[in-house]
Write a protein that holds these residues in place. Structure first.
Motif: not given
Length: 279
Positions: A26-30, A59-66, A120-124
């Motif tokens: 279910g991957q779609n990378f942002l 790690g796109g959203l991960t970097r945004g969160l951090l 917070v997640a871009n859920l699969p």
């Protein structure tokens, strides 16, 4: 964003680690870090919170969160191919990112989190709804999370915030709105993702209520709504037949006309019916 954290653009990260999105996961990378930072901001001030992220991918959203100041992020990633990219993010934010390689449906995330917690997640796509229902139906309320800021297919997002007598109104709306506030805060087109999905996406922000809006037994309410919306075009006296004896009388006692359909019934009425059925 890339200049803020000193890490390469996500396209370079994906190329370097040969991360081709897997449909079966279910991957779609942002990839747009401006968008991932905007999603992170929808969760509010994270400086005093632990954040649970499911399916971080590269790690796109991960970097945004951090970068937006999350106190700490726990990222649960099933795809081991993504771990080297996430390790680079962890190195750029010492002590603030923990990565668990595992299935979010099986990992005990609570053992790694310190309250207050926000999700917070871009859920699969293939596990998003199941995870949401789990987070909404814990044995004890309030749950471990303060809020959920989640990306779904647009149609799922519309089902979460739907009102009675609308096309998307159903069991998911009832389970969410019984104990939480929900609103759509962002829309994203297919081209924002790699690979581009066939559907639009939306971010929903869900904030827990201290107690349910109306008293009801959660298991009974879940059973009633499952039966009612499984046959949504049928009259309730038909779709709930077999639920309990004298169902018509119980429907009327809850202020429901037996010939009404599930999509016409309010949350308050469903909760009243659940109380009557539970005795």
């Amino acid at each position: 964003m890339a200049t803020i954290d000193g890490l390469p653009p996500l396209r370079e990260v994906i190329r370097a680690h040969e991360l081709v999105a897997k449909k079966q996961l279910g991957q779609n990378f942002l990839l747009d870090l401006n968008l991932t930072a905007k999603i992170a901001r929808q969760a509010g001030d994270l400086s005093a919170c632990d954040v649970l992220e499911v399916g971080p991918g590269p790690g796109g959203l991960t970097r945004g969160l951090l970068a937006e100041g999350a106190r700490r992020v726990l990222a649960v990633e099933k795809d081991a191919r993504c771990l080297p990219a996430l390790a680079e993010v962890a190195a750029a934010y010492p002590g603030r990112l923990e990565v668990i390689n595992g299935d979010a449906l099986e990992v005990d995330a609570l053992a790694h989190l310190t309250a207050p917690v926000r999700v917070v997640a871009n859920l699969p796509y293939n596990v998003g709804t199941e995870l949401l229902i789990r987070w909404l139906t814990p044995a004890i309320w309030p749950p471990f999370w303060e809020s959920l800021t989640l990306m779904f297919q647009k149609e799922v997002a519309e089902r979460i915030v739907a009102k009675p007598r609308t096309d998307h109104y159903g069991r998911l709306a009832l389970l969410v709105q019984w104990r939480a506030e929900a609103r759509i805060v962002m829309h994203l087109p297919p081209e924002a993702f790699t690979p581009a999905p066939k559907v639009h996406s939306a971010v929903v922000h869900i904030t827990r209520l201290p107690a349910p809006r109306f008293p009801a037994d959660g298991a009974v309410l879940s059973r009633i709504t499952a039966m009612a919306f499984n046959q949504r075009r049928k009259m309730l006296r038909s779709s709930l037949k077999g639920l309990v004896a004298e169902i018509e009388a119980k429907l009327e006692a809850a202020g429901i006309t037996p010939t009404q359909r599930a999509e016409e019934i309010s949350l308050e009425q469903f909760c009243a019916l659940a109380r009557i059925v539970a005795g």
